[in-house]
Design a protein around this motif. Structure first.
Motif, PDB file in Angstrom:
ATOM      1  N   HIS A  95       0.808  -1.216   0.000  1.00 35.67           N
ATOM      2  CA  HIS A  95       0.000   0.000   0.000  1.00 35.67           C
ATOM      3  C   HIS A  95       0.846   1.273   0.000  1.00 35.67           C
ATOM      4  O   HIS A  95       0.309   2.373   0.165  1.00 35.67           O
ATOM      5  N   GLY A  96       2.156   1.126  -0.202  1.00 35.40           N
ATOM      6  CA  GLY A  96       3.029   2.285  -0.328  1.00 35.40           C
ATOM      7  C   GLY A  96       3.249   3.062   0.953  1.00 35.40           C
ATOM      8  O   GLY A  96       3.585   4.246   0.916  1.00 35.40           O
ATOM      9  N   VAL A  97       3.093   2.403   2.079  1.00 34.05           N
ATOM     10  CA  VAL A  97       3.258   3.064   3.374  1.00 34.05           C
ATOM     11  C   VAL A  97       4.672   2.812   3.882  1.00 34.05           C
ATOM     12  O   VAL A  97       5.114   1.672   3.971  1.00 34.05           O
ATOM     13  N   ASP A  98       5.372   3.888   4.210  1.00 32.67           N
ATOM     14  CA  ASP A  98       6.741   3.735   4.701  1.00 32.67           C
ATOM     15  C   ASP A  98       6.903   4.165   6.155  1.00 32.67           C
ATOM     16  O   ASP A  98       8.004   4.174   6.687  1.00 32.67           O
ATOM     17  N   GLU A  99       5.787   4.510   6.802  1.00 38.01           N
ATOM     18  CA  GLU A  99       5.845   4.910   8.202  1.00 38.01           C
ATOM     19  C   GLU A  99       4.554   4.485   8.895  1.00 38.01           C
ATOM     20  O   GLU A  99       3.460   4.784   8.428  1.00 38.01           O
ATOM     21  N   LEU A 100       4.707   3.744   9.980  1.00 37.20           N
ATOM     22  CA  LEU A 100       3.569   3.276  10.765  1.00 37.20           C
ATOM     23  C   LEU A 100       3.787   3.648  12.223  1.00 37.20           C
ATOM     24  O   LEU A 100       4.927   3.733  12.684  1.00 37.20           O
ATOM     25  N   TRP A 101       2.697   3.838  12.942  1.00 40.95           N
ATOM     26  CA  TRP A 101       2.761   4.214  14.351  1.00 40.95           C
ATOM     27  C   TRP A 101       2.212   3.108  15.225  1.00 40.95           C
ATOM     28  O   TRP A 101       1.189   2.502  14.913  1.00 40.95           O
ATOM     29  N   ILE A 102       2.919   2.866  16.315  1.00 39.34           N
ATOM     30  CA  ILE A 102       2.479   1.958  17.358  1.00 39.34           C
ATOM     31  C   ILE A 102       2.336   2.797  18.614  1.00 39.34           C
ATOM     32  O   ILE A 102       3.262   3.514  19.003  1.00 39.34           O
ATOM     33  N   VAL A 103       1.173   2.725  19.237  1.00 37.58           N
ATOM     34  CA  VAL A 103       0.899   3.521  20.434  1.00 37.58           C
ATOM     35  C   VAL A 103       0.576   2.560  21.568  1.00 37.58           C
ATOM     36  O   VAL A 103      -0.277   1.681  21.420  1.00 37.58           O
ATOM     37  N   THR A 104       1.268   2.717  22.679  1.00 37.13           N
ATOM     38  CA  THR A 104       1.063   1.842  23.835  1.00 37.13           C
ATOM     39  C   THR A 104       0.842   2.677  25.087  1.00 37.13           C
ATOM     40  O   THR A 104       1.206   3.853  25.142  1.00 37.13           O
ATOM     41  N   ALA A 105       0.277   2.052  26.073  1.00 37.04           N
ATOM     42  CA  ALA A 105       0.235   2.663  27.395  1.00 37.04           C
ATOM     43  C   ALA A 105       1.634   2.521  27.987  1.00 37.04           C
ATOM     44  O   ALA A 105       2.279   1.477  27.818  1.00 37.04           O
ATOM     45  N   PRO A 106       2.140   3.538  28.673  1.00 37.21           N
ATOM     46  CA  PRO A 106       3.498   3.456  29.231  1.00 37.21           C
ATOM     47  C   PRO A 106       3.733   2.241  30.127  1.00 37.21           C
ATOM     48  O   PRO A 106       4.824   1.682  30.146  1.00 37.21           O
ATOM     49  N   GLU A 107       2.708   1.804  30.844  1.00 37.57           N
ATOM     50  CA  GLU A 107       2.878   0.661  31.745  1.00 37.57           C
ATOM     51  C   GLU A 107       2.781  -0.686  31.036  1.00 37.57           C
ATOM     52  O   GLU A 107       3.042  -1.728  31.645  1.00 37.57           O
ATOM     53  N   ASN A 108       2.470  -0.696  29.744  1.00 40.23           N
ATOM     54  CA  ASN A 108       2.383  -1.948  28.987  1.00 40.23           C
ATOM     55  C   ASN A 108       3.781  -2.319  28.487  1.00 40.23           C
ATOM     56  O   ASN A 108       4.152  -2.083  27.344  1.00 40.23           O
TER      57      ASN A 108
END
Length: 149
Positions: A95-108
């Motif tokens: 899909h031509g995506v070169d940047e992805l974000w992962i978001v977590t809770a700090p305590e995870n």
């Protein structure tokens, strides 16, 4: 398969390494996103789930993330989430995506370790806005990682 304006879903077969395979369980046209079940090669039972979301809404990078994973309790600690993330590279590249974000809770800690294991770069920690789903689940901060698959 469903279409989202400017987005064409594709069937992905062969998303596997020597240990795991991802099996497409559904797509969500409104986001758009692929949802996969994570299976040991040849096993019927899954060990978890992973999704990849393609949406240009800025809140995705800030608070939701493009990738979400969950490993069932009896299968944690074996690197399955990191393996599954690496298998999503083909989907992102298609899909031509070169940047992805992962978001977590700090305590995870497990989720943080997964992001670090795949080479995602820690960017920052933000306050979670009260109008988000994660806030409703008790998450008050978002620890953000940028991954360039």
């Amino acid at each position: 398969m469903p279409r989202w304006p400017g987005f064409l879903f594709r069937e992905f077969a062969g998303l596997r390494d020597g240990v795991l395979e991802l099996r497409l369980s559904s797509v969500v046209a409104e986001w758009p996103a692929y949802l996969f079940e994570i299976h040991p090669i040849g096993a019927e039972a899954s060990v978890g789930r992973i999704s990849i979301r393609f949406d240009d809404d800025p809140s995705i990078a800030l608070y939701a993330g493009n990738i979400a994973y969950e490993i069932d309790p009896g299968h944690r600690g074996h690197g399955h989430a990191a393996r599954a993330c690496r298998l999503l590279r083909l989907v992102a590249r298609h899909h031509g995506v070169d940047e992805l974000w992962i978001v977590t809770a700090p305590e995870n800690v497990a989720s943080r370790r997964t992001a670090e294991a795949i080479g995602a770069e820690f960017i920052d920690t933000l306050a979670m806005p009260p109008d988000t789903d994660m806030y409703a689940q008790g998450v008050r901060q978002a620890r953000r990682y940028r991954w360039r698959p």
